[in-house]
Design an enzyme around this catalytic site. Sequence first.
Site, PDB file in Angstrom:
ATOM      1  N   GLU A   1      -0.541  -2.025  -7.643  1.00  0.00           N
ATOM      2  CA  GLU A   1      -0.672  -2.429  -6.240  1.00  0.00           C
ATOM      3  C   GLU A   1      -1.918  -1.825  -5.603  1.00  0.00           C
ATOM      4  O   GLU A   1      -2.389  -0.777  -6.045  1.00  0.00           O
ATOM      5  CB  GLU A   1       0.534  -1.919  -5.455  1.00  0.00           C
ATOM      6  CG  GLU A   1       1.794  -2.712  -5.681  1.00  0.00           C
ATOM      7  CD  GLU A   1       2.571  -2.822  -4.378  1.00  0.00           C
ATOM      8  OE1 GLU A   1       2.132  -3.563  -3.480  1.00  0.00           O
ATOM      9  OE2 GLU A   1       3.607  -2.146  -4.271  1.00  0.00           O
ATOM     10  N   ASP A   2      -2.369  -2.451  -4.536  1.00  0.00           N
ATOM     11  CA  ASP A   2      -3.485  -1.868  -3.786  1.00  0.00           C
ATOM     12  C   ASP A   2      -3.051  -0.619  -3.031  1.00  0.00           C
ATOM     13  O   ASP A   2      -3.699   0.407  -3.071  1.00  0.00           O
ATOM     14  CB  ASP A   2      -4.122  -2.902  -2.831  1.00  0.00           C
ATOM     15  CG  ASP A   2      -3.114  -3.601  -1.918  1.00  0.00           C
ATOM     16  OD1 ASP A   2      -1.894  -3.331  -2.003  1.00  0.00           O
ATOM     17  OD2 ASP A   2      -3.553  -4.443  -1.105  1.00  0.00           O
TER      18      ASP A   2
ATOM     19  N   ASP B   1       2.588   1.491   1.289  1.00  0.00           N
ATOM     20  CA  ASP B   1       2.629   1.770   2.718  1.00  0.00           C
ATOM     21  C   ASP B   1       4.090   2.078   3.082  1.00  0.00           C
ATOM     22  O   ASP B   1       4.564   3.170   2.794  1.00  0.00           O
ATOM     23  CB  ASP B   1       2.042   0.546   3.432  1.00  0.00           C
ATOM     24  CG  ASP B   1       1.849   0.742   4.916  1.00  0.00           C
ATOM     25  OD1 ASP B   1       1.488   1.841   5.332  1.00  0.00           O
ATOM     26  OD2 ASP B   1       2.059  -0.232   5.679  1.00  0.00           O
TER      27      ASP B   1
ATOM     28  N   PHE C   1      -5.487   2.352   8.931  1.00  0.00           N
ATOM     29  CA  PHE C   1      -5.563   0.998   8.368  1.00  0.00           C
ATOM     30  C   PHE C   1      -6.923   0.890   7.682  1.00  0.00           C
ATOM     31  O   PHE C   1      -7.960   1.112   8.313  1.00  0.00           O
ATOM     32  CB  PHE C   1      -5.400  -0.074   9.444  1.00  0.00           C
ATOM     33  CG  PHE C   1      -5.242  -1.432   8.833  1.00  0.00           C
ATOM     34  CD1 PHE C   1      -4.011  -1.860   8.346  1.00  0.00           C
ATOM     35  CD2 PHE C   1      -6.338  -2.286   8.703  1.00  0.00           C
ATOM     36  CE1 PHE C   1      -3.865  -3.100   7.742  1.00  0.00           C
ATOM     37  CE2 PHE C   1      -6.203  -3.537   8.106  1.00  0.00           C
ATOM     38  CZ  PHE C   1      -4.962  -3.939   7.627  1.00  0.00           C
TER      39      PHE C   1
ATOM     40  N   ARG D   1     -12.260  -7.921   1.805  1.00  0.00           N
ATOM     41  CA  ARG D   1     -11.745  -7.507   0.492  1.00  0.00           C
ATOM     42  C   ARG D   1     -12.877  -7.183  -0.478  1.00  0.00           C
ATOM     43  O   ARG D   1     -12.707  -6.397  -1.406  1.00  0.00           O
ATOM     44  CB  ARG D   1     -10.930  -8.640  -0.158  1.00  0.00           C
ATOM     45  CG  ARG D   1      -9.596  -8.908   0.471  1.00  0.00           C
ATOM     46  CD  ARG D   1      -8.796  -9.824  -0.456  1.00  0.00           C
ATOM     47  NE  ARG D   1      -7.763 -10.556   0.240  1.00  0.00           N
ATOM     48  CZ  ARG D   1      -6.548 -10.070   0.499  1.00  0.00           C
ATOM     49  NH1 ARG D   1      -6.228  -8.854   0.130  1.00  0.00           N
ATOM     50  NH2 ARG D   1      -5.662 -10.811   1.131  1.00  0.00           N
TER      51      ARG D   1
HETATM   52  P1  XMP Z   1       4.369  -2.055   2.086  1.00  0.00           P
HETATM   53  O1  XMP Z   1       4.522  -1.651   3.523  1.00  0.00           O
HETATM   54  O2  XMP Z   1       5.378  -3.064   1.682  1.00  0.00           O
HETATM   55  O3  XMP Z   1       2.995  -2.778   2.138  1.00  0.00           O
HETATM   56  O4  XMP Z   1       4.281  -0.865   1.178  1.00  0.00           O
HETATM   57  C1  XMP Z   1       2.163  -2.984   1.114  1.00  0.00           C
HETATM   58  C2  XMP Z   1       1.176  -4.051   1.558  1.00  0.00           C
HETATM   59  O5  XMP Z   1       0.813  -3.930   2.939  1.00  0.00           O
HETATM   60  C3  XMP Z   1      -0.563  -4.147   3.112  1.00  0.00           C
HETATM   61  N1  XMP Z   1      -1.185  -2.949   3.707  1.00  0.00           N
HETATM   62  C4  XMP Z   1      -2.470  -2.799   4.020  1.00  0.00           C
HETATM   63  N2  XMP Z   1      -3.489  -3.663   3.909  1.00  0.00           N
HETATM   64  N3  XMP Z   1      -4.951  -2.057   4.810  1.00  0.00           N
HETATM   65  C5  XMP Z   1      -4.727  -3.276   4.315  1.00  0.00           C
HETATM   66  O6  XMP Z   1      -5.674  -4.044   4.218  1.00  0.00           O
HETATM   67  C6  XMP Z   1      -3.980  -1.127   4.964  1.00  0.00           C
HETATM   68  O7  XMP Z   1      -4.246  -0.018   5.423  1.00  0.00           O
HETATM   69  C7  XMP Z   1      -2.667  -1.530   4.546  1.00  0.00           C
HETATM   70  N4  XMP Z   1      -1.477  -0.912   4.545  1.00  0.00           N
HETATM   71  C8  XMP Z   1      -0.599  -1.806   4.013  1.00  0.00           C
HETATM   72  C9  XMP Z   1      -1.093  -4.423   1.725  1.00  0.00           C
HETATM   73  O8  XMP Z   1      -1.169  -5.821   1.551  1.00  0.00           O
HETATM   74  C10 XMP Z   1      -0.069  -3.855   0.780  1.00  0.00           C
HETATM   75  O9  XMP Z   1       0.001  -4.493  -0.473  1.00  0.00           O
HETATM   76 MG    MG Z   2      -3.226  -7.724   3.627  1.00  0.00          MG
END
Ligand code: XMP
Ligand code: MG
Length: 173
Positions: free
Chosen positions: A96-97, A100, A149, A162
Amino acid sequence: MRLSDTPLITADTIRKRTAELAKRISRDYAGKELLVIIVLKGGAFFGADLIRRLDLEVTVDFLRAKSYGKTRSTGAVDFLLLPDQPITDRHVLVVEDILDTGLTAQAILAHLAAAGPASVAVCALLDKPARRQTPIKGDYVAITIDNHFVVGYGLDCEERMRHLPDIWIAEEK
Ligand code: XMP
Ligand code: MG
């Protein structure tokens, strides 16, 4: 939305941390075959760089998840694309990227667990533990950040930015 004056994380740091993580993963899975599932879209950039450094037998697949209602702790997740590779009895690494709230990762793990993998681990480029709403922990995390963010290197602001090589803090104007 404006970007921080300097990157939060440079491409050079990303490269070094990715190489370290790839070494750890290669050591931990030595002698095993690994099914790497990259979570689109944000994980594609980190995932592509990571897998090219793995010294293992690797199969790559992708999934795409859309999460709703991040403010609610239910955090419903829809799968827009699922891996076509069999999961049963495989060693799976989800890439994953960013972790969060952890709701997306939790839903992905639940989905994969139902298919009976030999093991599942989570690898994330970034971890924002301050925002976590689930007990999810990244097994392999490249960089832990404070509650900002961020955009770049796969992370987007409404689908833009991106492609940036570094990671920047996006600030509300
Ligand atoms: P959760 O909350 O499910 O979220 O862990 C994971 C997804 O939320 C997006 N995300 C971000 N995207 N900058 C972004 O561009 C951020 O700081 C950020 N925080 C969460 C992202 O798509 C991730 O896979
Ligand atoms: Mg996003």
